[in-house]
Design a protein around this motif. Structure first.
Motif, PDB file in Angstrom:
ATOM      1  N   SER A 227       0.816  -1.205   0.048  1.00  0.00           N
ATOM      2  CA  SER A 227      -0.201   0.028  -0.257  1.00  0.00           C
ATOM      3  C   SER A 227       0.922   1.222   0.029  1.00  0.00           C
ATOM      4  O   SER A 227       2.012   1.249   0.823  1.00  0.00           O
ATOM      5  CB  SER A 227      -0.900  -0.013   1.115  1.00  0.00           C
ATOM      6  N   VAL A 228       0.530   2.183  -0.681  1.00  0.00           N
ATOM      7  CA  VAL A 228       1.399   3.348  -0.889  1.00  0.00           C
ATOM      8  C   VAL A 228       0.402   4.562  -0.899  1.00  0.00           C
ATOM      9  O   VAL A 228      -0.845   4.665  -1.417  1.00  0.00           O
ATOM     10  CB  VAL A 228       2.435   3.513  -2.098  1.00  0.00           C
ATOM     11  N   HIS A 229       0.904   5.603  -0.450  1.00  0.00           N
ATOM     12  CA  HIS A 229       0.000   6.762  -0.394  1.00  0.00           C
ATOM     13  C   HIS A 229       0.194   7.698  -1.750  1.00  0.00           C
ATOM     14  O   HIS A 229      -0.628   7.596  -2.469  1.00  0.00           O
ATOM     15  CB  HIS A 229       0.448   7.666   0.444  1.00  0.00           C
ATOM     16  N   CYS A 230       1.544   8.328  -2.204  1.00  0.00           N
ATOM     17  CA  CYS A 230       1.508   8.886  -3.588  1.00  0.00           C
ATOM     18  C   CYS A 230       2.946   8.941  -3.748  1.00  0.00           C
ATOM     19  O   CYS A 230       3.845  10.044  -3.145  1.00  0.00           O
ATOM     20  CB  CYS A 230       1.084  10.388  -3.135  1.00  0.00           C
ATOM     21  N   PRO A 231       3.449   7.748  -4.351  1.00  0.00           N
ATOM     22  CA  PRO A 231       4.835   7.887  -4.851  1.00  0.00           C
ATOM     23  C   PRO A 231       5.422   8.810  -5.840  1.00  0.00           C
ATOM     24  O   PRO A 231       4.535   9.371  -6.574  1.00  0.00           O
ATOM     25  CB  PRO A 231       4.963   6.470  -5.295  1.00  0.00           C
ATOM     26  N   SER A 232       6.512   9.122  -5.896  1.00  0.00           N
ATOM     27  CA  SER A 232       7.057  10.004  -7.100  1.00  0.00           C
ATOM     28  C   SER A 232       6.645   9.358  -8.269  1.00  0.00           C
ATOM     29  O   SER A 232       6.532   8.019  -8.455  1.00  0.00           O
ATOM     30  CB  SER A 232       8.475  10.385  -6.605  1.00  0.00           C
ATOM     31  N   SER A 233       7.091  10.028  -9.465  1.00  0.00           N
ATOM     32  CA  SER A 233       6.832   9.571 -10.678  1.00  0.00           C
ATOM     33  C   SER A 233       7.844   8.431 -10.898  1.00  0.00           C
ATOM     34  O   SER A 233       7.436   7.567 -11.766  1.00  0.00           O
ATOM     35  CB  SER A 233       6.795  10.569 -11.756  1.00  0.00           C
TER      36      SER A 233
END
Ligand SMILES: Nc1ncnc2c1ncn2[C@@H]1O[C@H](COP(=O)(O)OP(=O)(O)OP(=O)(O)O)[C@@H](O)[C@H]1O
Length: 601
Positions: A227-233
């Motif tokens: 689960s991840v929140h908002c990874p970099s591009s």
């Protein structure tokens, strides 16, 4: 990345062998997960019809706004939480207990003992998980491989430090702590790895390096779900697949990462050029602050409907069979009791050795208390019955607080870690309890110092054997106080609760010590309290040993006053040991029940 195929599980069965090279599939359908909705008796569904599939070699990110249910979903898919309606299938069938030996769940919040190094951590977990099937040399080699895979070699012998309330020295960085939490779960080379927000609290560079490690694990033939929140591009591109959850817990997308932008373009949601796709997705599936609720719900409906009608959706979600509910527990591999004992004892000794401040401070405090008693009653113990009575009573009252409080401060802070260890099969309540008691026993040097200083300053019986007997009784009492502390702290995982309820146990023990009241005037229904008072037994034993230092008439007067049998020292010590054993058993029982009711998160 090493993917050795010779790591066997406890039962030694073929299915427990890590089968790198064989492709596994994991499929899930969480139809509903109900949580209390605030008002009594009301519930709300936080995960609505979430079906998905993944297989070996895929690194899947579960993304969504805070509170959408990512952690809950991950716990359900990994079967660490089995309270959902739906089904989970591993390789096409509902898994049995072995699901917990081929998969690991790395929690969002890593809980680590600050006084250990990564190598020691891996040794503890390695021996617990592998000693019964591997030689020490093989285990050491595996530890070295994991240290290397998780890029922990350079800090392998650095103390973890950090958030341990008793060991707050600077130690590993946030990223290294996360890597360590993943590393010890990797020892058995599990086929499935679930991670809850492995990048939380880390900067983008650190996060990327963690995600790169996860990609390596997936490339090595494992199923990896995070689960991840908002990874970099850049990090986003490392994930082979995405599952996007809307803020109300529905699926907006589940498929290859590379097709995500194109999929949403077809729905007329365009990702601006040079824009982080993760930011774009997150805005799309989140409730926009200040926006009209109706419009937001409509967008979520549209996204979910479109997904349900798309080719991306599994054609046929698993039928709800709820077979997971029948799984008895989430305990993993179990080593022998002897191994657990040995490891817990080793760790308790490490703590003592590393926690010098506590050890020295304990000695200083004990010395000061002994000195104070010595000064107040300087060579006055034999002078009057009042002095001897006051001295011995103060001595036992001081120790019941000192002995039990020392444990209460420490014990609960370890419990959350022990629960996780028990759930991973690398620890068990009995050996932990036993070893933590023996591990703390050297701290009895404090009471020994206290009683020695006080004994020779106050003018007790100068016979050396009498001194040894007195010290022995006092140490027996101290052990009972440690057990009382362990029992009180076993009732809650919070040291503040332990300290709050301690007086409920200690105050009656003082009141019913048999010293401060006329026993015949106590109501019959309360008279049993006398028999569970540690103060009663310790005070009586100490007094029986020393009352002869008073002039005979005073000794007789005092014995009559406190209702003392002058030959009862041995019997009272026996009662102290019985009380200690009873408290130890109660602690074991309480912890076992709490472990059964706990979740590993
Ligand atoms: N036992 C529970 N009782 C009441 N509400 C619960 C319970 N468990 C989960 N919830 C609620 O379910 C929702 C989803 O929680 P969850 O922790 O799975 O979200 P999340 O997406 O992982 O959040 P975050 O990204 O902030 O960690 C939240 O609104 C949470 O308050």
């Amino acid at each position: 990345m090493n993917t050795e195929g010779n790591v066997r599980h406890a039962n030694g069965e073929e299915k427990g062998v890590v089968s790198v090279g064989i492709r596994h599939t994991l499929e899930w359908h969480v139809e509903a997960y109900m949580v209390p909705a605030g008002k009594k008796g009301e519930f709300r569904n936080i995960l609505q019809g979430i079906a998905g599939k993944t297989e070996s070699g895929q690194l899947t990110a579960i993304m969504g706004p805070s509170g959408c249910g990512k952690t809950t979903l991950l716990e359900c898919i990994s079967l660490r939480n089995r309270r959902f309606d739906g089904a989970v299938h591993f390789d096409g069938r509902a898994p049995g207990g072995d699901a917990f030996t081929v998969s690991v769940l790395v929690h969002q919040k890593e809980l680590l003992f600050g006084f250990m190094t990564p190598r020691e951590y891996l040794t503890f977990h390695g021996l617990a998980r592998m000693e019964h099937t591997h030689t020490r040399a093989q285990i050491d080699q595996r530890i070295q491989e994991v240290l290397s895979d998780m890029k922990l070699e350079k800090c392998a012998d650095t103390l973890v430090g950090g958030t341990d309330p008793f060991f707050q020295k600077k130690g590993l960085s946030g990223g290294e702590r996360k890597r360590l939490a993943i590393a010890y779960e990797m020892l058995l080379a599990p086929s499935m790895i679930f991670l809850d927000e492995p990048s939380s609290g880390l900067d983008s560079v650190m996060s990327e390096s963690i995600f790169q490690s996860l990609k390596d694990l997936a490339d090595g033939g494992r199923i990896v779900l995070a689960s991840v929140h908002c990874p970099s591009s850049e990090a986003c591109q490392l994930f082979s697949h995405l599952m996007l959850l809307t803020y109300d817990g529905r699926v907006a997308y589940h498929g290859p990462t590379l097709q995500g932008i194109g999929y949403f373009s077809a729905l007329k949601y365009f990702c601006p050029e040079h824009y982080n796709p993760a930011d774009f997705y997150l805005k799309l599936i989140s409730f926009t602050p200040g926006a009209e609720a109706e419009g937001e719900v409509q967008r979520m409906d549209l996204l979910n409907d479109a997904f349900q009608k798309s080719d991306m959706r599994l054609m046929k979600p698993l039928p709800t069979d709820n077979k997971h509910r029948g799984l008895a527990g989430v305990h993993g591999i179990k080593a022998s009791t002897f191994t657990f004992l040995k490891l817990n004892f080793w760790r308790a000794t490490l703590r003592l050795r590393r926690d010098k401040t506590f050890v020295v401070l304990w000695g200083i405090i004990s010395f000061i208390v002994g000195l104070l008693l010595g000064i107040i009653y300087l060579q006055q113990a034999p002078a009057s019955w009042r002095n001897l009575l006051g001295l011995l009573f103060s001595l036992v009252v001081a120790d019941i607080f000192m002995g039990s409080l020392g444990v209460i401060m420490r014990f609960p802070s370890e419990w959350a870690i022990i629960v996780r260890e028990c759930y991973s099969g690398v620890n068990a309540v009995g050996p932990y309890l036993f070893a933590s008691f023996w591990g703390i026993l050297p701290m009895a040097y404090g009471p020994f110092l206290l009683v020695t200083v006080m004994y020779w300053m106050t003018g007790m019986d100068p016979n050396f054997v009498a001194y040894l007997k007195f010290a022995g009784i006092y140490l027996s009492f101290d052990i009972a106080c440690l057990e009382l502390g362990q029992f009180v702290s076993s009732l809650s995982g919070n040291p503040m609760v332990g300290m709050t309820i301690l007086p409920a146990f200690v105050a009656p023990m003082i009141m019913f010590s048999g010293v401060l009241y006329q026993k015949s005037t106590v109501p019959v229904w309360l008279s049993w309290m006398h028999h569970v008072s540690l103060i009663n037994y310790s005070f009586s034993a100490l007094m029986a040993e020393q009352i002869h230092i008073l002039p005979e008439n005073q000794a007789n007067l005092l014995a009559a006053f406190i209702d003392l049998n002058k030959n009862s020292a041995g019997l009272n010590v026996l009662y102290l040991w019985i009380m200690s054993a009873a408290l130890l058993l109660l602690t074991y029982f309480t912890l076992t029940v709490r472990l059964r009711n706990a979740t590993a998160s």
